[in-house]
Design an enzyme around this catalytic site. Structure first.
Site, PDB file in Angstrom:
ATOM      1  N   TYR A 222     -40.523 -90.012  22.398  1.00 53.54           N
ATOM      2  CA  TYR A 222     -39.659 -90.651  21.382  1.00 53.54           C
ATOM      3  C   TYR A 222     -38.413 -91.258  22.045  1.00 53.54           C
ATOM      4  O   TYR A 222     -38.046 -92.411  21.781  1.00 53.54           O
ATOM      5  CB  TYR A 222     -39.276 -89.589  20.359  1.00 53.54           C
ATOM      6  CG  TYR A 222     -38.485 -90.086  19.169  1.00 53.54           C
ATOM      7  CD1 TYR A 222     -39.096 -90.803  18.152  1.00 53.54           C
ATOM      8  CD2 TYR A 222     -37.131 -89.801  19.048  1.00 53.54           C
ATOM      9  CE1 TYR A 222     -38.368 -91.236  17.039  1.00 53.54           C
ATOM     10  CE2 TYR A 222     -36.399 -90.219  17.954  1.00 53.54           C
ATOM     11  CZ  TYR A 222     -37.025 -90.939  16.948  1.00 53.54           C
ATOM     12  OH  TYR A 222     -36.303 -91.364  15.858  1.00 53.54           O
TER      13      TYR A 222
ATOM     14  N   GLY B  75     -42.032-100.494   7.663  1.00 57.49           N
ATOM     15  CA  GLY B  75     -41.887 -99.092   7.256  1.00 57.49           C
ATOM     16  C   GLY B  75     -40.867 -98.949   6.146  1.00 57.49           C
ATOM     17  O   GLY B  75     -39.975 -98.094   6.194  1.00 57.49           O
TER      18      GLY B  75
HETATM   19  P1  NDP Z   1     -39.921 -91.507   7.683  1.00 61.39           P
HETATM   20  O1  NDP Z   1     -40.989 -90.707   8.352  1.00 61.39           O
HETATM   21  O2  NDP Z   1     -39.216 -90.947   6.519  1.00 61.39           O
HETATM   22  O3  NDP Z   1     -40.517 -92.966   7.297  1.00 61.39           O
HETATM   23  C1  NDP Z   1     -41.221 -93.695   8.267  1.00 61.39           C
HETATM   24  C2  NDP Z   1     -41.589 -95.047   7.716  1.00 61.39           C
HETATM   25  O4  NDP Z   1     -42.274 -95.768   8.751  1.00 61.39           O
HETATM   26  C3  NDP Z   1     -42.543 -94.971   6.538  1.00 61.39           C
HETATM   27  O5  NDP Z   1     -42.248 -96.015   5.648  1.00 61.39           O
HETATM   28  C4  NDP Z   1     -43.908 -95.169   7.209  1.00 61.39           C
HETATM   29  O6  NDP Z   1     -44.900 -95.748   6.350  1.00 61.39           O
HETATM   30  C5  NDP Z   1     -43.556 -96.174   8.270  1.00 61.39           C
HETATM   31  N1  NDP Z   1     -44.530 -96.165   9.366  1.00 61.39           N
HETATM   32  C6  NDP Z   1     -44.852 -95.158  10.205  1.00 61.39           C
HETATM   33  N2  NDP Z   1     -45.815 -95.556  11.061  1.00 61.39           N
HETATM   34  C7  NDP Z   1     -46.105 -96.843  10.734  1.00 61.39           C
HETATM   35  C8  NDP Z   1     -47.007 -97.805  11.248  1.00 61.39           C
HETATM   36  N3  NDP Z   1     -47.827 -97.540  12.268  1.00 61.39           N
HETATM   37  N4  NDP Z   1     -47.053 -99.017  10.654  1.00 61.39           N
HETATM   38  C9  NDP Z   1     -46.238 -99.325   9.613  1.00 61.39           C
HETATM   39  N5  NDP Z   1     -45.356 -98.460   9.091  1.00 61.39           N
HETATM   40  C10 NDP Z   1     -45.294 -97.229   9.649  1.00 61.39           C
HETATM   41  O7  NDP Z   1     -38.897 -91.857   8.866  1.00 61.39           O
HETATM   42  P2  NDP Z   1     -37.323 -92.181   8.796  1.00 61.39           P
HETATM   43  O8  NDP Z   1     -37.024 -92.976   7.601  1.00 61.39           O
HETATM   44  O9  NDP Z   1     -36.583 -90.947   9.075  1.00 61.39           O
HETATM   45  O10 NDP Z   1     -37.187 -93.089  10.104  1.00 61.39           O
HETATM   46  C11 NDP Z   1     -37.141 -94.514  10.056  1.00 61.39           C
HETATM   47  C12 NDP Z   1     -36.743 -95.029  11.435  1.00 61.39           C
HETATM   48  O11 NDP Z   1     -35.474 -94.491  11.779  1.00 61.39           O
HETATM   49  C13 NDP Z   1     -37.709 -94.620  12.541  1.00 61.39           C
HETATM   50  O12 NDP Z   1     -37.834 -95.661  13.480  1.00 61.39           O
HETATM   51  C14 NDP Z   1     -37.016 -93.426  13.165  1.00 61.39           C
HETATM   52  O13 NDP Z   1     -37.393 -93.229  14.507  1.00 61.39           O
HETATM   53  C15 NDP Z   1     -35.562 -93.851  13.041  1.00 61.39           C
HETATM   54  N6  NDP Z   1     -34.619 -92.753  13.123  1.00 61.39           N
HETATM   55  C16 NDP Z   1     -34.624 -91.747  12.186  1.00 61.39           C
HETATM   56  C17 NDP Z   1     -33.709 -90.709  12.296  1.00 61.39           C
HETATM   57  C18 NDP Z   1     -33.639 -89.587  11.299  1.00 61.39           C
HETATM   58  O14 NDP Z   1     -32.842 -88.675  11.532  1.00 61.39           O
HETATM   59  N7  NDP Z   1     -34.406 -89.603  10.225  1.00 61.39           N
HETATM   60  C19 NDP Z   1     -32.742 -90.670  13.393  1.00 61.39           C
HETATM   61  C20 NDP Z   1     -32.829 -91.770  14.296  1.00 61.39           C
HETATM   62  C21 NDP Z   1     -33.735 -92.766  14.150  1.00 61.39           C
HETATM   63  P3  NDP Z   1     -45.866 -94.784   5.434  1.00 61.39           P
HETATM   64  O15 NDP Z   1     -44.992 -94.333   4.302  1.00 61.39           O
HETATM   65  O16 NDP Z   1     -46.955 -95.708   4.994  1.00 61.39           O
HETATM   66  O17 NDP Z   1     -46.299 -93.672   6.306  1.00 61.39           O
END
Ligand code: NDP
Length: 249
Positions: free
Chosen positions: A157, A14
């Protein structure tokens, strides 16, 4: 010793957007070659790859749905075949599908658990043998403070993110004798597309609950990941580092 990742090969799941993107770019800033995976955002992923290459590092952007173990094995094998080894995996890919338990559908539950938790099993398992052959490695799993404290409306989640912590500690216990470390980074409220969907009132509430009084930036999560990826954290395994402005202390 200064912090460097020179000579290290890293994989960020991701890595096309948000926190994963910031992590991939920062790993490259510190000298690593970096592969990113993505689900749908091919253009964004190609941009990240180009930015890494501009920094003078090698990169690949691979489409790989994180829920597939078979695809995780292909991705890891490709890196090892082309680049010789894999030193670091950052399991970052994640989604939310929020709902109150009474209204939550089976699909919402399954999608979040599979994408956020099974994906971590997939890549950690796929990397174990290559890392053993390489006599070491560092796995960094992105959880959330919600996995520590729970959150109304996010039971799926929170369960996935708490599961990540239990999985990581078990993995660390199984593989420490092979010099493979596994740690968790648990972000608080970080500005990305994922949190962009929350309404203004909820956001103000989150800020009020955060001792440092502000949202975090993806870059600040990336700083903790760089440390755990580097040899500066060589005696740290099974740890959970919160990057949350004090929210969950
Ligand atoms: P975003 O939604 O901004 O980005 C998510 C990323 O994950 C994208 O690159 C997306 O790819 C990829 N992704 C989603 N589903 C899949 C899949 N099935 N296979 C491969 N790639 C996938 O999320 P964030 O950057 O905010 O979050 C990143 C991580 O941090 C997550 O695990 C989230 O739970 C965690 N997190 C985030 C917080 C926040 O406040 N933002 C707080 C705590 C934890 P694509 O672009 O192709 O969709």
């Amino acid at each position: 010793m200064s912090l460097t990742l020179e000579g290290k090969t890293c994989l960020v799941t991701g890595g096309s957007r948000g926190i994963g993107r910031a992590i991939a770019l920062k790993l490259a800033d510190f000298g690593a070659d970096v592969v990113i995976t993505y689900s749908r955002s091919a253009d964004a992923a190609e941009e990240v790859k180009a930015e890494i290459e501009k920094k003078g590092r090698k990169s690949k952007a691979l489409q790989a749905d994180a829920v597939s173990l078979a695809r995780a094995e292909e991705v890891v094998n490709e890196i090892v075949e082309d680049w010789g080894k894999l030193d670091v995996i950052v399991n970052n890919a994640g989604i939310t599908k929020d709902n109150l338990i009474l209204r939550m559908t089976e699909e919402q539950w399954d999608d979040v658990i599979t994408t956020n938790l099974k994906s971590i099993f997939n890549y950690s398992k796929a990397a174990a043998k290559p890392m053993m052959r390489n006599r070491g490695g560092s796995i960094i799993n992105i959880s959330s403070v919600v996995g520590i404290s729970g959150n109304a409306g996010q039971s799926n989640y929170a369960a996935s993110k708490a599961g990540i912590i239990g999985f990581t500690k078990s993995y660390a216990k199984e593989l420490s004798s092979r010099n493979i470390r596994a740690n968790v980074v648990a972000p608080g409220y970080i500005l990305t597309d994922m949190t962009g969907e929350l309404d203004e009132k909820v956001l103000e509430g989150i800020k009020a609950e955060t001792p440092l009084g502000r949202a975090g930036e993806a870059n600040e999560v990336a700083d903790a990941v760089v440390f755990l990826a580097s040899d500066m954290s060589s005696y740290i395994t099974g740890e959970v580092i919160r990057v949350d402005g004090g929210m969950a202390m």
